[in-house]
Design an enzyme around this catalytic site. Structure first.
Site, short mmCIF file in Angstrom:
data_model
loop_
_atom_site.label_atom_id
_atom_site.label_comp_id
_atom_site.label_asym_id
_atom_site.label_seq_id
_atom_site.Cartn_x
_atom_site.Cartn_y
_atom_site.Cartn_z
N GLU A 189 0.85 -1.22 0.00
CA GLU A 189 0.00 0.00 0.00
C GLU A 189 0.87 1.25 0.00
O GLU A 189 0.73 2.15 0.83
CB GLU A 189 -0.97 -0.02 1.19
CG GLU A 189 -2.19 -0.90 0.95
CD GLU A 189 -2.94 -0.59 -0.37
OE1 GLU A 189 -3.05 0.58 -0.75
OE2 GLU A 189 -3.38 -1.54 -1.03
N ASP A 419 10.15 30.89 4.00
CA ASP A 419 10.29 29.45 3.81
C ASP A 419 11.78 29.14 3.72
O ASP A 419 12.52 29.84 3.02
CB ASP A 419 9.57 29.05 2.51
CG ASP A 419 9.38 27.55 2.42
OD1 ASP A 419 8.84 26.97 3.37
OD2 ASP A 419 9.80 26.95 1.41
N GLY A 510 3.67 24.35 9.94
CA GLY A 510 2.33 24.09 9.39
C GLY A 510 1.69 22.90 10.08
O GLY A 510 2.34 21.90 10.35
N GLY A 515 -9.18 22.11 9.75
CA GLY A 515 -9.98 22.86 10.72
C GLY A 515 -9.20 23.51 11.84
O GLY A 515 -9.78 24.04 12.77
N LYS A 516 -7.85 23.51 11.79
CA LYS A 516 -7.07 24.14 12.86
C LYS A 516 -7.04 25.65 12.66
O LYS A 516 -7.02 26.12 11.52
CB LYS A 516 -5.63 23.60 12.86
CG LYS A 516 -5.56 22.12 13.19
CD LYS A 516 -5.73 21.87 14.66
CE LYS A 516 -5.77 20.38 14.91
NZ LYS A 516 -5.98 19.99 16.26
N PRO A 517 -7.01 26.43 13.73
CA PRO A 517 -6.97 27.89 13.57
C PRO A 517 -5.66 28.34 12.92
O PRO A 517 -4.63 27.69 13.09
CB PRO A 517 -7.10 28.42 15.00
CG PRO A 517 -6.74 27.28 15.88
CD PRO A 517 -7.04 26.02 15.14
#
Ligand code: ZN
Length: 697
Positions: A189, A419, A510, A515-517
């Site tokens: 897999e 970055d 990151g 859904g994280k603030p």
């Protein structure tokens, strides 16, 4: 017993009990360690392999389906080093792989390892597939007698056999690719594995290193494919010398062809009448005549694996032949593709029914089942044609005529995202105004070696301290910056940020959980400073990257300048726009069903997007998104157009920071570090108090 047998033995595993067992076996005329004449996997499995009750309906002798021996023989052929299988569900791949594990332990007595995507997957494979197989396949007792089976060394992570060892490992951690020496690596897999293991190398490169020194190296990689452009197996299939497809002879025209799904715009493949899936037939690509599944299964046994280039063929005679039909050396790297239509146990009508249901779901807005059908039934990668992607040219078309490093009227606070790459820093600076209207102020690639701490001070820091020119003629400085701590240089990065907390230079990482603030939680990290560890010396902030990308892409769709609008300079290179729009939101299969995630489908350079995500995180750290009308007004009065000001001058460059420029309103002059740095707003207010009263008109 020959010397070769002894060299294959794991001497650590030999206890007096084993010696007694071997003596007993020799007395009985059995030699558990003897080397059998070479036998292909398909022949060995036909004689020895059983289905187990846990993973199939009932325990019974195993019979290969017509297309399986070709794949299995490649798994056991010592002249072939790399075998890839890109497959759908329901084609019996796990059983072929299990048979190969049993064969390598019993027949070839080779050290082997099998990696699954996670540790949990590896444990589950051991319990539900491997252990029942070891119990039910009678001949395995030759190499896995009961005293070994009961040995404490036989765990969920490895099994010791007489003559070899098998490791069962999760594929996430780099440490799981170290310290073992094997002759056969099996990766199962693979499309569930990370692209790079702990950002170092891909899983094949790491697994291949474990084969060093083996006389016969073998790597077997199989998977149901997932997302186009982000699929390990797709890349491997393209790299294989022979890309094998199972072909049958058409009863109408006599030419060979593989089974293909076809599609609305194709004249061959699967076709049916209206919504009646029972009428499904497969149409030959050469003569377009069709056959049903029963007719197909009658000719399937006479088929052969043929490479797409036509140079290799492996048929029922189990001999590799070239295009002229002459026996030849097999390819070193071979890739097989097989999908559900080849399974004698799945009706073609069932496949069409699944497809029709998936299409119906998609019409109702749920793309999950269709992706499932394409991955799990067709065995192909999923490409989302409706991916939420903003057109590059559209953004470039709306770019405005202003110079880089200048801030148009309306831009009030400068934030930067950095970055860190192996050979450079990439920095994006945004100006934020009322209603979070945004102006791209600069995109800069700074060649540097971030491994060297001095390069951070000498190259990145001057840029972050440099001044920008506002349309009013005033100078502006970067009010806050976020630096990515994902790469190899966290040690250097932590130190850099720790010393510059007061300048609101944040260490960020990151967080890809949905859904994280955007301005997420922080953890305290240890810092190594001049050889000393400073416990919990720096804050590392987590940035809800998915949320930030949703916000940004939503704003890119705003068409009218004003709140939420994003402005670009027409001086930006096209790479900036490509990078900013490199990712799309696509459905991804997880343990809890399908979710949509931002994915860099074509693996483009995406640093401008990452930098912007970090810059957005800074706006949240500065709480700009909570600014009231009054607060914006305060800032606006600082940058009112001054008709008598000298024309704005471009700074000489980031490498020559202008130390003489007075600090911009909003930034306190450098003073000894207070116990707690003032917040951005506190500084703004302090600056306002210091300002002389505005003269009344
Ligand atoms: Zn035909």
């Amino acid at each position: 017993m020959g010397a070769r047998d002894l060299s294959d033995l794991d001497f650590e595993a030999i206890t007096p009990e084993i010696v007694r067992e071997i003596r007993r076996a020799l007395r009985n005329g059995l030699d558990p360690l003897k080397v059998d004449p070479p036998m292909s996997l398909s022949k060995w499995a036909a004689e020895n392999f059983y289905m187990s009750a846990e993973s199939s309906q009932k325990r019974e002798a195993w019979t290969a389906w017509y297309f399986q021996p070709g794949i299995m023989d490649a798994m056991s052929n010592d002249a072939i080093e790399e075998v890839d299988v890109m497959k759908s569900a329901r084609v019996g791949y796990t059983k072929m792989l299990l048979a190969c594990i049993a064969y390598d332990a019993h027949h070839k007595k080779r050290n082997q390892a099998i990696w699954q995507p996670t540790d949990d997957d590896a444990a589950s494979f051991t319990k539900t597939e491997l252990e029942p197989m070891l119990r039910d396949v009678a001949c395995m007792a030759d190499v896995f007698p009961s005293f070994l089976a009961k040995n404490k060394d036989n765990t969920l992570q490895h099994k010791k056999f007489l003559g070899s060892i098998l490791h069962m490992l999760g594929g996430k951690a780099a440490k799981n690719y170290r310290r073992i020496t094997i002759a056969s690596a099996k990766l199962d897999e693979i499309d569930g594995f990370d692209k790079l293991i702990e950002r170092s190398a891909d899983p094949f490169t790491l697994a291949w290193k474990r084969l060093e020194g083996a006389t016969f190296k073998k790597i077997i990689v199989g998977t149901t494919p997932r997302i186009k452009g982000d699929s390990h197996i797709e890349g491997r299939d393209l790299a294989a010398q022979a890309r094998m497809r199972d072909q049958v002879e058409c009863p109408h025209c006599g030419l060979e062809h593989p089974l293909t799904w076809g599609g609305k715009d194709k004249s061959h493949g699967f076709k049916w009448d209206g919504k009646d899936e029972t009428t499904v037939r497969h149409h030959c690509p050469h003569c377009l005549a069709s056959i049903n599944q029963a007719q197909f299964l009658r000719v399937a046994g006479g088929g052969a694996w043929v490479s797409e280039c036509g140079n290799w063929r492996y048929g029922q005679d189990a001999v590799w032949r070239n295009a002229a039909g002459i026996p030849c050396k097999p390819p070193r790297h071979v890739s097989f593709r097989v999908w559900t239509a080849y399974s004698p146990q799945v009706g073609w009508d069932e496949i069409v029914r699944e497809f029709l249901q998936a299409v119906a779901s998609r019409k109702q807005g749920n793309k999950g089942p269709l992706q499932g059908f394409i991955n799990e039934t067709l065995g192909e990668t999923w490409e989302d044609d409706e991916a939420e992607r903003v057109e590059v040219h559209e953004l470039q078309r709306r770019a405005e005529a202003y110079e880089l490093r200048t801030v148009p009227q309306g831009g009030l606070v400068l934030v930067a995202g950095v970055d860190v790459q192996d050979n450079r820093f990439e920095v994006v600076v945004w100006a934020i105004g009322r209603g979070e209207e945004m102006w791209l102020v600069d995109y800069c690639v700074i060649p540097a070696n971030p491994a060297d701490e001095r390069e951070w001070d000498d190259k990145l820091d001057p840029y972050l301290q440099s001044t920008f020119t506002h349309a009013s003629g005033q100078s502006m400085r970067i009010e806050g910056a976020a630096i990515d701590m994902m790469g190899h240089f966290t040690h250097q990065g932590y130190n850099f940020c720790r010393m510059r907390e007061r300048r609101r230079i944040f260490a960020v990482r990151g967080d890809n959980q949905p859904g994280k603030p955007i301005g997420g939680r922080a953890t305290l990290q240890d810092v190594n400073y001049r050889g000393k560890t400073i416990k919990r010396g720096v804050k590392l902030w987590y940035v809800g990257a998915d949320t930030a990308k949703d916000l940004l892409y939503g704003r890119l769709k705003v068409t009218q300048p004003g709140p939420g609008y994003v402005h670009f300079s027409n001086k930006l290179p096209v790479e900036f726009f490509n990078g900013l729009t490199a990712e799309s939101r696509v459905p991804v299969r997880t343990a809890n069903g399908y979710v949509t995630r931002w994915v860099n489908v074509d693996r483009k350079r995406n640093e401008p997007l990452d930098c912007t995500v970090y810059a957005l995180a800074v706006t949240h750290r500065l709480a700009l998104h909570t600014y009231t009308d009054k607060m914006w007004q305060r800032l606006e009065t600082m940058y009112e157009p001054d008709l008598f000001a000298p024309p704005p001058q471009r700074p000489a460059g980031y490498d020559q920071p202008d130390a003489e420029v007075p600090p911009m309103p909003g930034t306190l002059p450098e003073t000894p570090r207070p116990s707690k740095p003032p917040t951005f707003l506190q500084q703004q207010i302090a600056a306002r108090r210091r300002r002389p009263k505005e003269p009344s008109l």
